[in-house]
Design a protein around this motif. Structure first.
Motif, PDB file in Angstrom:
ATOM      1  N   GLY A   1      -0.217  22.332  -9.891  1.00  0.00           N
ATOM      2  CA  GLY A   1      -0.367  23.449  -8.987  1.00  0.00           C
ATOM      3  C   GLY A   1      -0.306  23.102  -7.506  1.00  0.00           C
ATOM      4  N   LYS A   2       0.099  21.878  -7.189  1.00  0.00           N
ATOM      5  CA  LYS A   2       0.119  21.463  -5.789  1.00  0.00           C
ATOM      6  C   LYS A   2       1.502  20.952  -5.395  1.00  0.00           C
ATOM      7  N   GLU A   3       1.657  20.719  -4.096  1.00  0.00           N
ATOM      8  CA  GLU A   3       2.905  20.212  -3.579  1.00  0.00           C
ATOM      9  C   GLU A   3       3.031  18.710  -3.881  1.00  0.00           C
ATOM     10  N   ARG A   4       4.263  18.258  -3.884  1.00  0.00           N
ATOM     11  CA  ARG A   4       4.506  16.838  -4.050  1.00  0.00           C
ATOM     12  C   ARG A   4       3.995  16.086  -2.823  1.00  0.00           C
ATOM     13  N   GLU A   5       3.399  14.913  -3.039  1.00  0.00           N
ATOM     14  CA  GLU A   5       2.823  14.142  -1.947  1.00  0.00           C
ATOM     15  C   GLU A   5       3.202  12.664  -2.056  1.00  0.00           C
ATOM     16  N   PHE A   6       3.251  12.044  -0.912  1.00  0.00           N
ATOM     17  CA  PHE A   6       3.574  10.616  -0.830  1.00  0.00           C
ATOM     18  C   PHE A   6       2.421   9.786  -1.396  1.00  0.00           C
ATOM     19  N   VAL A   7       2.758   8.728  -2.130  1.00  0.00           N
ATOM     20  CA  VAL A   7       1.758   7.823  -2.675  1.00  0.00           C
ATOM     21  C   VAL A   7       1.901   6.426  -2.074  1.00  0.00           C
ATOM     22  N   ALA A   8       3.053   5.820  -2.249  1.00  0.00           N
ATOM     23  CA  ALA A   8       3.273   4.449  -1.772  1.00  0.00           C
ATOM     24  C   ALA A   8       4.762   4.189  -1.676  1.00  0.00           C
ATOM     25  N   ALA A   9       5.122   3.205  -0.849  1.00  0.00           N
ATOM     26  CA  ALA A   9       6.525   2.834  -0.711  1.00  0.00           C
ATOM     27  C   ALA A   9       6.636   1.394  -0.265  1.00  0.00           C
ATOM     28  N   ILE A  10       7.791   0.836  -0.523  1.00  0.00           N
ATOM     29  CA  ILE A  10       8.095  -0.514  -0.069  1.00  0.00           C
ATOM     30  C   ILE A  10       9.475  -0.506   0.560  1.00  0.00           C
ATOM     31  N   ARG A  11       9.569  -1.089   1.750  1.00  0.00           N
ATOM     32  CA  ARG A  11      10.827  -1.165   2.489  1.00  0.00           C
ATOM     33  C   ARG A  11      11.244  -2.616   2.604  1.00  0.00           C
ATOM     34  N   TRP A  12      12.518  -2.833   2.772  1.00  0.00           N
ATOM     35  CA  TRP A  12      12.976  -4.203   2.980  1.00  0.00           C
ATOM     36  C   TRP A  12      14.166  -4.223   3.919  1.00  0.00           C
ATOM     37  N   ILE A  13      14.316  -5.378   4.575  1.00  0.00           N
ATOM     38  CA  ILE A  13      15.437  -5.610   5.490  1.00  0.00           C
ATOM     39  C   ILE A  13      16.188  -6.834   4.987  1.00  0.00           C
ATOM     40  N   ARG A  14      17.494  -6.711   4.884  1.00  0.00           N
ATOM     41  CA  ARG A  14      18.337  -7.817   4.400  1.00  0.00           C
ATOM     42  C   ARG A  14      17.803  -8.355   3.076  1.00  0.00           C
ATOM     43  N   ASN A  15      17.367  -7.413   2.240  1.00  0.00           N
ATOM     44  CA  ASN A  15      16.861  -7.725   0.895  1.00  0.00           C
ATOM     45  C   ASN A  15      15.635  -8.629   0.919  1.00  0.00           C
ATOM     46  N   SER A  16      14.962  -8.723   2.073  1.00  0.00           N
ATOM     47  CA  SER A  16      13.706  -9.467   2.145  1.00  0.00           C
ATOM     48  C   SER A  16      12.834  -8.760   3.177  1.00  0.00           C
ATOM     49  N   ASP A  17      11.900  -9.464   3.817  1.00  0.00           N
ATOM     50  CA  ASP A  17      11.046  -8.890   4.853  1.00  0.00           C
ATOM     51  C   ASP A  17      10.475  -7.557   4.412  1.00  0.00           C
ATOM     52  N   GLU A  18       9.730  -7.585   3.320  1.00  0.00           N
ATOM     53  CA  GLU A  18       9.215  -6.356   2.740  1.00  0.00           C
ATOM     54  C   GLU A  18       7.968  -5.871   3.462  1.00  0.00           C
ATOM     55  N   ALA A  19       7.792  -4.559   3.461  1.00  0.00           N
ATOM     56  CA  ALA A  19       6.598  -3.944   4.034  1.00  0.00           C
ATOM     57  C   ALA A  19       6.198  -2.769   3.150  1.00  0.00           C
ATOM     58  N   ALA A  20       4.928  -2.690   2.851  1.00  0.00           N
ATOM     59  CA  ALA A  20       4.421  -1.630   1.983  1.00  0.00           C
ATOM     60  C   ALA A  20       3.657  -0.597   2.799  1.00  0.00           C
ATOM     61  N   SER A  21       3.696   0.647   2.313  1.00  0.00           N
ATOM     62  CA  SER A  21       2.948   1.741   2.918  1.00  0.00           C
ATOM     63  C   SER A  21       2.215   2.486   1.812  1.00  0.00           C
ATOM     64  N   TYR A  22       1.045   3.012   2.147  1.00  0.00           N
ATOM     65  CA  TYR A  22       0.228   3.734   1.166  1.00  0.00           C
ATOM     66  C   TYR A  22      -0.380   4.978   1.798  1.00  0.00           C
ATOM     67  N   SER A  23      -0.622   5.955   0.971  1.00  0.00           N
ATOM     68  CA  SER A  23      -1.409   7.089   1.436  1.00  0.00           C
ATOM     69  C   SER A  23      -2.868   6.655   1.512  1.00  0.00           C
ATOM     70  N   ASP A  24      -3.635   7.338   2.341  1.00  0.00           N
ATOM     71  CA  ASP A  24      -5.046   6.973   2.514  1.00  0.00           C
ATOM     72  C   ASP A  24      -5.817   7.082   1.210  1.00  0.00           C
ATOM     73  N   SER A  25      -5.424   7.998   0.348  1.00  0.00           N
ATOM     74  CA  SER A  25      -6.185   8.239  -0.874  1.00  0.00           C
ATOM     75  C   SER A  25      -6.014   7.145  -1.922  1.00  0.00           C
ATOM     76  N   VAL A  26      -5.002   6.292  -1.763  1.00  0.00           N
ATOM     77  CA  VAL A  26      -4.757   5.267  -2.790  1.00  0.00           C
ATOM     78  C   VAL A  26      -4.737   3.854  -2.245  1.00  0.00           C
ATOM     79  N   LYS A  27      -4.792   3.668  -0.939  1.00  0.00           N
ATOM     80  CA  LYS A  27      -4.480   2.356  -0.359  1.00  0.00           C
ATOM     81  C   LYS A  27      -5.389   1.249  -0.818  1.00  0.00           C
ATOM     82  N   ASP A  28      -6.589   1.534  -1.221  1.00  0.00           N
ATOM     83  CA  ASP A  28      -7.497   0.475  -1.680  1.00  0.00           C
ATOM     84  C   ASP A  28      -7.485   0.303  -3.189  1.00  0.00           C
ATOM     85  N   ARG A  29      -6.661   1.113  -3.885  1.00  0.00           N
ATOM     86  CA  ARG A  29      -6.677   1.084  -5.349  1.00  0.00           C
ATOM     87  C   ARG A  29      -5.301   0.810  -5.957  1.00  0.00           C
TER      88      ARG A  29
END
Length: 125
Positions: free
Chosen positions: A42-70
């Motif tokens: 019954g709710k809208e779609r929301e962001f959870v987590a993502a991983i980005r990379w540059i030149r197939n390396s140099d990864e960086a992760a992002s998290y929503s506040d509700s999941v970042k510690d879990r």
């Protein structure tokens, strides 16, 4: 085109863990970002987590506040697969989890050109 196939959803009790997988195939060289979104009932779609990379390396992760510690997102480059390890699950984590791929700001849904079919995660209290 990029195809995404999710797996690993299911039913778990509160406090439990699940690991979701998302395997990408096709023109994977065109993507530099993979993420997970979820849609609670019954709710809208929301962001959870993502991983980005540059030149197939140099990864960086992002998290929503509700999941970042879990939750933890990781990538296996050789398998073109992204994983979402979900720990200490709560009933509020219930929803359909979608894998997505593309490029751009991690939390912006318009960054993602490709979407999987979704996998159900249900957390019972």
């Amino acid at each position: 085109q990029v195809q995404l196939v999710e797996s690993g959803g299911g039913l778990v009790q509160a406090g439990g863990s699940l690991r979701l997988s998302c395997a990408a195939s096709g023109r994977t060289v065109s993507i530099s970002l993979m993420g997970w979104f979820r849609q609670p009932p019954g709710k809208e779609r929301e962001f959870v987590a993502a991983i980005r990379w540059i030149r197939n390396s140099d990864e960086a992760a992002s998290y929503s506040d509700s999941v970042k510690d879990r939750f933890a997102i990781s990538r296996d480059k050789a398998k073109n697969t992204v994983y979402l390890e979900m720990n200490d699950l709560k009933p509020l984590d219930t929803g359909v989890y979608f894998c997505a791929a593309g490029g751009g700001p991690a939390t912006w849904s318009k960054s993602y050109s490709y979407w999987g079919q979704g996998t159900q995660v249900t957390v019972s209290s």
